[in-house]
Motif scaffolding. Structure first.
Motif, mmCIF file in Angstrom:
data_model
loop_
_atom_site.group_PDB
_atom_site.id
_atom_site.type_symbol
_atom_site.label_atom_id
_atom_site.label_comp_id
_atom_site.label_asym_id
_atom_site.label_seq_id
_atom_site.Cartn_x
_atom_site.Cartn_y
_atom_site.Cartn_z
ATOM 1 N N ALA A 16 0.841 -1.194 0.000
ATOM 2 C CA ALA A 16 0.000 0.000 0.000
ATOM 3 C C ALA A 16 0.874 1.241 0.000
ATOM 4 C CB ALA A 16 -0.913 0.003 1.227
ATOM 5 N N ARG A 17 0.307 2.333 -0.483
ATOM 6 C CA ARG A 17 1.023 3.614 -0.442
ATOM 7 C C ARG A 17 0.353 4.506 0.581
ATOM 8 N NH1 ARG A 17 0.113 5.762 -5.375
ATOM 9 N NH2 ARG A 17 1.966 4.874 -6.303
ATOM 10 N N VAL A 18 1.128 5.038 1.503
ATOM 11 C CA VAL A 18 0.570 5.867 2.571
ATOM 12 C C VAL A 18 0.104 7.199 1.985
ATOM 13 C CG1 VAL A 18 1.095 7.047 4.738
ATOM 14 C CG2 VAL A 18 2.052 4.800 4.274
ATOM 15 N N THR A 19 -1.134 7.581 2.279
ATOM 16 C CA THR A 19 -1.654 8.836 1.751
ATOM 17 C C THR A 19 -1.727 9.916 2.819
ATOM 18 O OG1 THR A 19 -3.854 7.954 2.150
ATOM 19 C CG2 THR A 19 -3.032 7.835 -0.081
ATOM 20 N N LYS A 20 -2.067 9.538 4.042
ATOM 21 C CA LYS A 20 -2.251 10.563 5.058
ATOM 22 C C LYS A 20 -1.749 10.029 6.380
ATOM 23 C CE LYS A 20 -6.570 11.866 5.504
ATOM 24 N NZ LYS A 20 -7.844 12.576 5.797
ATOM 25 N N MET A 75 -1.904 10.729 10.434
ATOM 26 C CA MET A 75 -2.562 11.541 11.454
ATOM 27 C C MET A 75 -2.071 11.094 12.816
ATOM 28 S SD MET A 75 -6.259 11.703 9.660
ATOM 29 C CE MET A 75 -6.168 9.987 9.263
ATOM 30 N N ALA A 76 -2.637 11.687 13.856
ATOM 31 C CA ALA A 76 -2.069 11.451 15.182
ATOM 32 C C ALA A 76 -2.216 10.001 15.614
ATOM 33 C CB ALA A 76 -2.742 12.374 16.187
ATOM 34 N N ARG A 77 -3.339 9.361 15.271
ATOM 35 C CA ARG A 77 -3.563 8.008 15.796
ATOM 36 C C ARG A 77 -3.641 6.945 14.720
ATOM 37 N NH1 ARG A 77 -3.536 9.761 20.449
ATOM 38 N NH2 ARG A 77 -5.194 10.881 21.451
ATOM 39 N N ASN A 78 -3.613 7.343 13.459
ATOM 40 C CA ASN A 78 -3.629 6.320 12.420
ATOM 41 C C ASN A 78 -3.063 6.909 11.143
ATOM 42 O OD1 ASN A 78 -5.758 7.858 11.256
ATOM 43 N ND2 ASN A 78 -7.184 6.813 12.592
ATOM 44 N N ALA A 79 -2.838 6.027 10.181
ATOM 45 C CA ALA A 79 -2.325 6.468 8.885
ATOM 46 C C ALA A 79 -3.202 5.817 7.829
ATOM 47 C CB ALA A 79 -0.868 6.053 8.712
ATOM 48 N N SER A 80 -3.584 6.599 6.791
ATOM 49 C CA SER A 80 -4.369 6.020 5.703
ATOM 50 C C SER A 80 -3.445 5.593 4.588
ATOM 51 C CB SER A 80 -5.315 7.044 5.086
ATOM 52 O OG SER A 80 -6.035 7.675 6.026
ATOM 53 N N ALA A 81 -3.837 4.520 3.902
ATOM 54 C CA ALA A 81 -3.017 4.036 2.799
ATOM 55 C C ALA A 81 -3.931 3.548 1.689
ATOM 56 C CB ALA A 81 -2.100 2.899 3.278
ATOM 57 N N ASP A 82 -3.457 3.651 0.451
ATOM 58 C CA ASP A 82 -4.183 3.111 -0.696
ATOM 59 C C ASP A 82 -3.582 1.762 -1.031
ATOM 60 O OD1 ASP A 82 -4.791 6.080 -2.734
ATOM 61 O OD2 ASP A 82 -5.945 5.124 -1.150
ATOM 62 N N ILE A 83 -4.380 0.713 -1.033
ATOM 63 C CA ILE A 83 -3.874 -0.629 -1.305
ATOM 64 C C ILE A 83 -3.653 -0.780 -2.803
ATOM 65 C CG2 ILE A 83 -4.401 -3.082 -1.165
ATOM 66 C CD1 ILE A 83 -5.989 -2.475 1.348
ATOM 67 N N MET A 84 -2.438 -1.169 -3.202
ATOM 68 C CA MET A 84 -2.118 -1.261 -4.622
ATOM 69 C C MET A 84 -2.016 -2.703 -5.108
ATOM 70 S SD MET A 84 0.548 1.841 -5.053
ATOM 71 C CE MET A 84 1.908 0.882 -4.465
ATOM 72 N N SER A 140 6.902 6.841 12.036
ATOM 73 C CA SER A 140 6.730 5.513 11.471
ATOM 74 C C SER A 140 6.449 5.570 9.974
ATOM 75 C CB SER A 140 5.565 4.797 12.149
ATOM 76 O OG SER A 140 5.699 4.853 13.534
ATOM 77 N N PHE A 141 5.640 6.532 9.558
ATOM 78 C CA PHE A 141 5.263 6.627 8.153
ATOM 79 C C PHE A 141 5.234 8.078 7.734
ATOM 80 C CE2 PHE A 141 4.171 2.304 8.256
ATOM 81 C CZ PHE A 141 3.339 2.057 9.320
ATOM 82 N N ARG A 142 5.406 8.305 6.435
ATOM 83 C CA ARG A 142 5.186 9.625 5.863
ATOM 84 C C ARG A 142 4.330 9.420 4.619
ATOM 85 N NH1 ARG A 142 9.796 12.837 7.664
ATOM 86 N NH2 ARG A 142 9.889 12.000 9.773
ATOM 87 N N PRO A 143 3.591 10.453 4.204
ATOM 88 C CA PRO A 143 2.806 10.304 2.981
ATOM 89 C C PRO A 143 3.708 10.010 1.789
ATOM 90 C CG PRO A 143 2.107 12.250 4.169
ATOM 91 C CD PRO A 143 3.320 11.744 4.873
ATOM 92 N N GLY A 144 3.318 9.026 0.984
ATOM 93 C CA GLY A 144 4.133 8.654 -0.152
ATOM 94 C C GLY A 144 4.956 7.404 0.072
ATOM 95 N N ASP A 145 5.070 6.936 1.307
ATOM 96 C CA ASP A 145 5.849 5.723 1.565
ATOM 97 C C ASP A 145 5.110 4.511 1.019
ATOM 98 O OD1 ASP A 145 7.064 6.525 4.927
ATOM 99 O OD2 ASP A 145 7.578 7.304 2.941
ATOM 100 N N ILE A 146 5.877 3.517 0.557
ATOM 101 C CA ILE A 146 5.284 2.244 0.154
ATOM 102 C C ILE A 146 5.481 1.286 1.317
ATOM 103 C CG2 ILE A 146 5.318 0.427 -1.592
ATOM 104 C CD1 ILE A 146 4.763 3.077 -2.810
ATOM 105 N N VAL A 147 4.392 0.690 1.790
ATOM 106 C CA VAL A 147 4.493 -0.213 2.939
ATOM 107 C C VAL A 147 3.958 -1.582 2.567
ATOM 108 C CG1 VAL A 147 4.198 1.671 4.583
ATOM 109 C CG2 VAL A 147 2.251 0.347 3.918
ATOM 110 N N ARG A 148 4.531 -2.604 3.252
ATOM 111 C CA ARG A 148 3.968 -3.951 3.151
ATOM 112 C C ARG A 148 3.192 -4.184 4.438
ATOM 113 N NH1 ARG A 148 8.304 -7.457 2.450
ATOM 114 N NH2 ARG A 148 8.057 -7.276 0.206
ATOM 115 N N ALA A 149 1.935 -4.570 4.315
ATOM 116 C CA ALA A 149 1.093 -4.694 5.502
ATOM 117 C C ALA A 149 0.258 -5.954 5.401
ATOM 118 C CB ALA A 149 0.175 -3.472 5.645
ATOM 119 N N LEU A 150 -0.314 -6.306 6.550
ATOM 120 C CA LEU A 150 -1.167 -7.487 6.623
ATOM 121 C C LEU A 150 -2.586 -7.007 6.839
ATOM 122 C CD1 LEU A 150 -1.459 -10.610 7.299
ATOM 123 C CD2 LEU A 150 -1.164 -9.935 9.651
#
Lengths: 243, 226
Positions: free
Chosen positions: B111-115, B117-126, B159-169
């Motif tokens: 997924a690519r992190v889009t946003k 925030m203080a308690r969570n991060a949004s990501a677009d699953i690719m 932990s994350f910044r917008p634009g990062d590519i992450v591997r998640a479960l």
């Protein structure tokens, strides 16, 4: 990048006006030195270039930054700002501080703040607060206590008059020694002010005439030198005595 | 050419004292032979339920009388296996576009992190399990799912910044807005990130990545890639 305009000695542009794109430091010429970059400067592989138009400043021994003035505020840590409450959510207030994002002020970030005595701020309340979290990505976070947890003048500002200025004028008003215009006014009028780094100034005095006079004097003093500010303040004060 | 007539009954709510509360509509339908080359679309009539069993991609309509398609594709009729007591043929829909992957709980996604925030991060699953998705899925990585230890001291910005590519479960289907994702394992986390200066960073530990252009170190929750 044009080699001719590159400045070889680091001290050439200190206290001069720089514009975006100017190269102020060439790192290949400076070895074994640690340089600290403040706002408005960026490392581009081997040179330091300017991001914002303003005056380049150096704080010995090695801190460089660009001082610029604009109407918009970019939140930075430990700034004291004046915010206006926009909304009340369950665990924080949303506060407008003239930044790209609304700031969060936790409802418990007050001296002796518990779930039982949450302050009741309505929309439009003026707050004096301190920035505790500011990165470019998330909403900035404020607090109405100082680092040790005491109230220390933070909180709601009642009565008085608030006006907006540029960030440069706000910094001038907060500089030490005391800004000449505030000193000149303080000799004849008793008033209190709160100045936010985000370009908001709050003035309170016993009579509306005094408030208006102080506000006008401050607004006019942005581009005047110290002496000019004193002369301007004195002229305004004479007008007050004549009435 | 066999013309089938179909009567659809529509029930009106009983509001007035009118005696008649049923209206019948007649629709004429053309069924072009048993081996169709034509493309059928969801909702299209395929056959009578008395003559056909609904296979994959087909369903029996609510009134129990007709078999209809629920996918886009070509119809295919399979004769009933000999010896079964039900000698109806099975109608299936085949050849439909293979739908893109859909995240399921337990699948590893990129997924690519889009946003942030203080308690969570949004990501677009690719990608789901190394297959790219055909439509956008949203995921959320909550503060408590970023790592396995000291979950209440997690700083999302480190932990994350917008634009990062992450591997998640994928933990669960989550709420209406987003899947719940987790990076709380050694091999999960930021796989690729760009520094402030624009260079692709190199991981140096499970919390730090370094920019090759400027040497600056930035904090991320880095995935251990073998």
């Amino acid at each position: 990048m044009d080699v001719d305009t590159r400045n070889m000695t680091p001290t050439n542009l200190i206290d001069k006006i720089v514009v975006p794109g100017d190269v102020v430091l060439d790192l290949t010429k400076m070895e074994n030195q640690t340089i600290k970059l403040g706002s408005g400067l960026r490392q581009d592989c081997d040179c330091i270039s300017v991001l914002q138009a303003g005056k380049l400043r150096l704080s010995k021994p090695n801190k460089y930054w660009v001082e610029s003035s604009q109407k918009r505020y970019v939140p930075s840590l430990e700034d004291t700002v004046l915010g206006i409450v926009v909304e009340h959510r369950s665990d924080n207030f949303l506060v407008d501080i003239k930044a790209p994002n609304l700031a969060f002020l936790p409802v418990l970030a007050f001296e002796g703040g518990t779930r039982r005595n949450i302050p009741k701020f309505e929309t439009g309340t003026l707050i004096y607060a301190r920035v505790v979290k500011a990165n470019g990505i998330m909403n900035p976070e404020l607090s109405c206590t100082d680092a040790s947890g005491k109230a220390a003048e933070f909180g709601q500002l009642k009565n008085g008059y608030m006006f907006e200025t540029s960030t440069g004028l706000a910094r001038m008003l907060l500089s030490s020694p005391t800004c000449p215009v505030l000193e000149a006014l303080g000799k004849k009028i008793s008033f209190e002010t709160a100045v936010g780094f985000n370009g908001r100034v709050w003035v309170n005095a016993s009579s509306p005439d005094d408030v208006i006079l102080v506000s006008n004097a401050i607004m006019r003093s942005e581009f005047l030198s110290g002496t000019q500010q004193r002369i301007m303040a004195e002229k305004l004060l004479q007008r007050l005595e004549k009435v | 050419m066999h013309v089938r007539r179909e009567v659809i009954h529509i029930h009106l709510p009983r509001r007035s004292t009118s005696k008649c509360d049923m209206v019948g509509m007649v629709i004429e339908r053309d069924s072009v032979g048993e081996e169709g080359d034509d493309v059928v679309t969801p909702g299209e009539f395929l056959g009578e339920a008395t003559e056909f069993i609904a296979g994959k991609g087909a369903y029996v309509s609510p009134n129990g009388r007709s078999v209809r398609a629920c996918l886009t594709g070509r119809r295919k009729v399979t004769a009933a296996p000999p010896g079964s007591h039900d000698n109806r043929s099975t109608i299936e829909i085949v050849g439909h576009k293979a739908h893109g992957a859909v995240p399921q709980p337990g699948s590893i996604v990129i997924a690519r992190v889009t946003k942030v925030m203080a308690r969570n991060a949004s990501a677009d699953i690719m990608c789901v399990d190394s297959k790219a998705v055909k439509e956008k899925f949203s995921g959320i990585i909550r503060q408590q799912d970023v790592r396995a230890t000291e979950i209440d001291k997690v700083d999302m910005y480190q932990s994350f910044r917008p634009g990062d590519i992450v591997r998640a479960l994928v933990l669960s289907l989550g709420d209406a807005r987003a899947y719940y994702l987790s990076t709380a394992k050694n091999e999960l986390g930021v796989v690729s990130a760009q520094s402030i200066s624009g260079g692709t960073m190199v991981p140096i530990s499970w919390t730090e990545m370094q920019c090759p252009l400027t040497g600056q170190i930035e904090q991320r929750k880095v995935a251990k890639v073998d």
